[in-house]
Design a protein around this motif. Structure first.
Motif, PDB file in Angstrom:
ATOM      1  N   ARG A  56      -3.068   3.699  -1.137  1.00 19.94           N
ATOM      2  CA  ARG A  56      -1.983   3.606  -0.157  1.00 19.94           C
ATOM      3  C   ARG A  56      -1.139   2.350  -0.314  1.00 19.94           C
ATOM      4  NH1 ARG A  56      -6.116   4.543   3.944  1.00 19.94           N
ATOM      5  NH2 ARG A  56      -5.590   2.462   4.606  1.00 19.94           N
ATOM      6  N   ILE A  57      -1.583   1.418  -1.142  1.00 16.98           N
ATOM      7  CA  ILE A  57      -0.885   0.141  -1.284  1.00 16.98           C
ATOM      8  C   ILE A  57       0.420   0.334  -2.047  1.00 16.98           C
ATOM      9  CG2 ILE A  57      -1.019  -2.161  -2.333  1.00 16.98           C
ATOM     10  CD1 ILE A  57      -2.822  -1.898   0.054  1.00 16.98           C
ATOM     11  N   GLY A  58       1.500  -0.171  -1.484  1.00 17.89           N
ATOM     12  CA  GLY A  58       2.797  -0.117  -2.152  1.00 17.89           C
ATOM     13  C   GLY A  58       3.058  -1.348  -2.992  1.00 17.89           C
ATOM     14  N   ARG A  59       2.623  -2.489  -2.499  1.00 14.80           N
ATOM     15  CA  ARG A  59       2.776  -3.750  -3.232  1.00 14.80           C
ATOM     16  C   ARG A  59       1.691  -4.705  -2.765  1.00 14.80           C
ATOM     17  NH1 ARG A  59       4.865  -8.264  -1.324  1.00 14.80           N
ATOM     18  NH2 ARG A  59       5.526  -8.351   0.824  1.00 14.80           N
ATOM     19  N   LEU A  60       1.428  -5.703  -3.592  1.00 17.90           N
ATOM     20  CA  LEU A  60       0.399  -6.677  -3.257  1.00 17.90           C
ATOM     21  C   LEU A  60       1.041  -7.992  -2.836  1.00 17.90           C
ATOM     22  CD1 LEU A  60      -2.180  -6.122  -6.137  1.00 17.90           C
ATOM     23  CD2 LEU A  60      -2.181  -5.176  -3.846  1.00 17.90           C
ATOM     24  N   THR A 119       1.615  -5.264   5.587  1.00 14.09           N
ATOM     25  CA  THR A 119       2.544  -5.077   4.482  1.00 14.09           C
ATOM     26  C   THR A 119       3.150  -3.685   4.532  1.00 14.09           C
ATOM     27  OG1 THR A 119       1.275  -6.610   3.128  1.00 14.09           O
ATOM     28  CG2 THR A 119       2.782  -5.165   1.964  1.00 14.09           C
ATOM     29  N   ALA A 120       2.340  -2.685   4.845  1.00 13.28           N
ATOM     30  CA  ALA A 120       2.823  -1.308   4.917  1.00 13.28           C
ATOM     31  C   ALA A 120       3.817  -1.116   6.048  1.00 13.28           C
ATOM     32  CB  ALA A 120       1.658  -0.341   5.076  1.00 13.28           C
ATOM     33  N   SER A 143       7.787  -4.164  -7.184  1.00 10.34           N
ATOM     34  CA  SER A 143       8.866  -3.195  -7.126  1.00 10.34           C
ATOM     35  C   SER A 143       9.047  -2.546  -8.489  1.00 10.34           C
ATOM     36  CB  SER A 143      10.157  -3.892  -6.694  1.00 10.34           C
ATOM     37  OG  SER A 143      11.191  -2.957  -6.653  1.00 10.34           O
ATOM     38  N   CYS A 144       9.190  -1.234  -8.521  1.00  2.60           N
ATOM     39  CA  CYS A 144       9.289  -0.508  -9.788  1.00  2.60           C
ATOM     40  C   CYS A 144      10.675  -0.565 -10.383  1.00  2.60           C
ATOM     41  CB  CYS A 144       8.936   0.966  -9.585  1.00  2.60           C
ATOM     42  SG  CYS A 144       7.197   1.246  -9.309  1.00  2.60           S
ATOM     43  N   GLY A 145      11.670  -0.842  -9.570  1.00  2.49           N
ATOM     44  CA  GLY A 145      13.025  -0.734 -10.083  1.00  2.49           C
ATOM     45  C   GLY A 145      13.385   0.736 -10.139  1.00  2.49           C
ATOM     46  N   SER A 146      14.000   1.164 -11.244  1.00  3.10           N
ATOM     47  CA  SER A 146      14.429   2.556 -11.321  1.00  3.10           C
ATOM     48  C   SER A 146      13.427   3.456 -12.007  1.00  3.10           C
ATOM     49  CB  SER A 146      15.769   2.632 -12.052  1.00  3.10           C
ATOM     50  OG  SER A 146      15.602   2.111 -13.360  1.00  3.10           O
ATOM     51  N   SER A 147      12.433   2.897 -12.703  1.00  2.96           N
ATOM     52  CA  SER A 147      11.486   3.760 -13.402  1.00  2.96           C
ATOM     53  C   SER A 147      10.093   3.648 -12.768  1.00  2.96           C
ATOM     54  CB  SER A 147      11.412   3.383 -14.877  1.00  2.96           C
ATOM     55  OG  SER A 147      10.964   2.058 -15.009  1.00  2.96           O
ATOM     56  N   PRO A 148       9.493   4.787 -12.459  1.00  5.48           N
ATOM     57  CA  PRO A 148       8.154   4.747 -11.866  1.00  5.48           C
ATOM     58  C   PRO A 148       7.103   4.364 -12.903  1.00  5.48           C
ATOM     59  CG  PRO A 148       8.855   7.009 -12.194  1.00  5.48           C
ATOM     60  CD  PRO A 148      10.018   6.127 -12.566  1.00  5.48           C
ATOM     61  N   ARG A 149       6.001   3.770 -12.424  1.00  5.04           N
ATOM     62  CA  ARG A 149       4.885   3.430 -13.299  1.00  5.04           C
ATOM     63  C   ARG A 149       3.993   4.638 -13.430  1.00  5.04           C
ATOM     64  NH1 ARG A 149       2.313  -2.106 -11.574  1.00  5.04           N
ATOM     65  NH2 ARG A 149       1.394  -1.911 -13.606  1.00  5.04           N
ATOM     66  N   TRP A 150       3.376   4.786 -14.598  1.00  2.00           N
ATOM     67  CA  TRP A 150       2.460   5.897 -14.821  1.00  2.00           C
ATOM     68  C   TRP A 150       1.181   5.657 -14.065  1.00  2.00           C
ATOM     69  CZ3 TRP A 150      -2.451   6.504 -16.670  1.00  2.00           C
ATOM     70  CH2 TRP A 150      -2.843   7.801 -16.945  1.00  2.00           C
ATOM     71  N   HIS A 151       0.650   6.682 -13.467  1.00  2.00           N
ATOM     72  CA  HIS A 151      -0.636   6.623 -12.769  1.00  2.00           C
ATOM     73  C   HIS A 151      -1.337   7.938 -13.046  1.00  2.00           C
ATOM     74  CE1 HIS A 151      -3.542   6.675  -9.506  1.00  2.00           C
ATOM     75  NE2 HIS A 151      -3.455   5.364  -9.550  1.00  2.00           N
ATOM     76  N   PRO A 152      -2.662   7.899 -13.348  1.00  2.00           N
ATOM     77  CA  PRO A 152      -3.369   9.145 -13.706  1.00  2.00           C
ATOM     78  C   PRO A 152      -3.283  10.243 -12.664  1.00  2.00           C
ATOM     79  CG  PRO A 152      -4.892   7.256 -13.679  1.00  2.00           C
ATOM     80  CD  PRO A 152      -3.528   6.751 -13.358  1.00  2.00           C
TER      81      PRO A 152
END
Length: 157
Positions: A56-60, A119-120, A143-152
């Motif tokens: 559930r964490i969006g950022r640390l 934070t949430a 923050s990802c910017g415009s491209s999402p990070r890969w996650h399994p």
């Protein structure tokens, strides 16, 4: 959790030969096996809650990482008090060491949950607004910017 099993004493060859010797060996070490089972259940519970939280964490925030490090340290340390309480279950200091380690882990976990909830909701530990992750981001660390990070869990199969 597999580190817990390293602390369990294995029988020698002489203890394995007759069934009676093996039975005696196992009975004399029952406190170790009970301590192992207790620690396993507790760690499994902590692990499940930790993974649900991290999903559930969006950022640390820096406060999150400041509490997360001692939490992980205590999780890694748990096999030691487990071995101590298994070797001397009637010793009050062994009980205190185990209980203190678990209490410290729960305290760190509570702090991590509180910080992540703040934070949430848009407030960091300092009260400033936090940036929400970009659409499509999964469990980002920043923050990802415009491209999402890969996650399994979000990857196409």
């Amino acid at each position: 959790m597999t580190l817990l099993a390293v602390e369990l004493e294995r029988p020698d060859e002489q203890d394995l030969a007759p069934a009676r010797e093996l039975g005696t060996f196992l009975v004399h070490r029952r406190d170790s096996y009970l301590a192992f089972a207790l620690a396993f259940i507790l760690l499994w519970s902590v692990w499940r809650r930790h993974h649900k939280l991290m999903d559930r964490i969006g950022r640390l925030s820096s406060a999150f990482t400041a509490w997360h490090a001692p939490f992980l340290l205590l999780v890694a340390f748990l096999p030691f008090p487990t071995a101590v309480i298994g070797a001397s279950a009637t010793n009050p200091l062994a009980d205190t060491l185990f209980a203190g380690t678990m209490a410290a882990m729960v305290c760190c976990e509570a702090a991590i949950r509180e910080i992540s909830a703040r934070t949430a909701s848009g407030r960091s530990a300092s009260g400033s607004s936090s940036a929400a992750p970009s659409p499509g981001c999964s469990r980002t660390r920043s923050s990802c910017g415009s491209s999402p990070r890969w996650h399994p869990r979000t990857a196409e199969r």
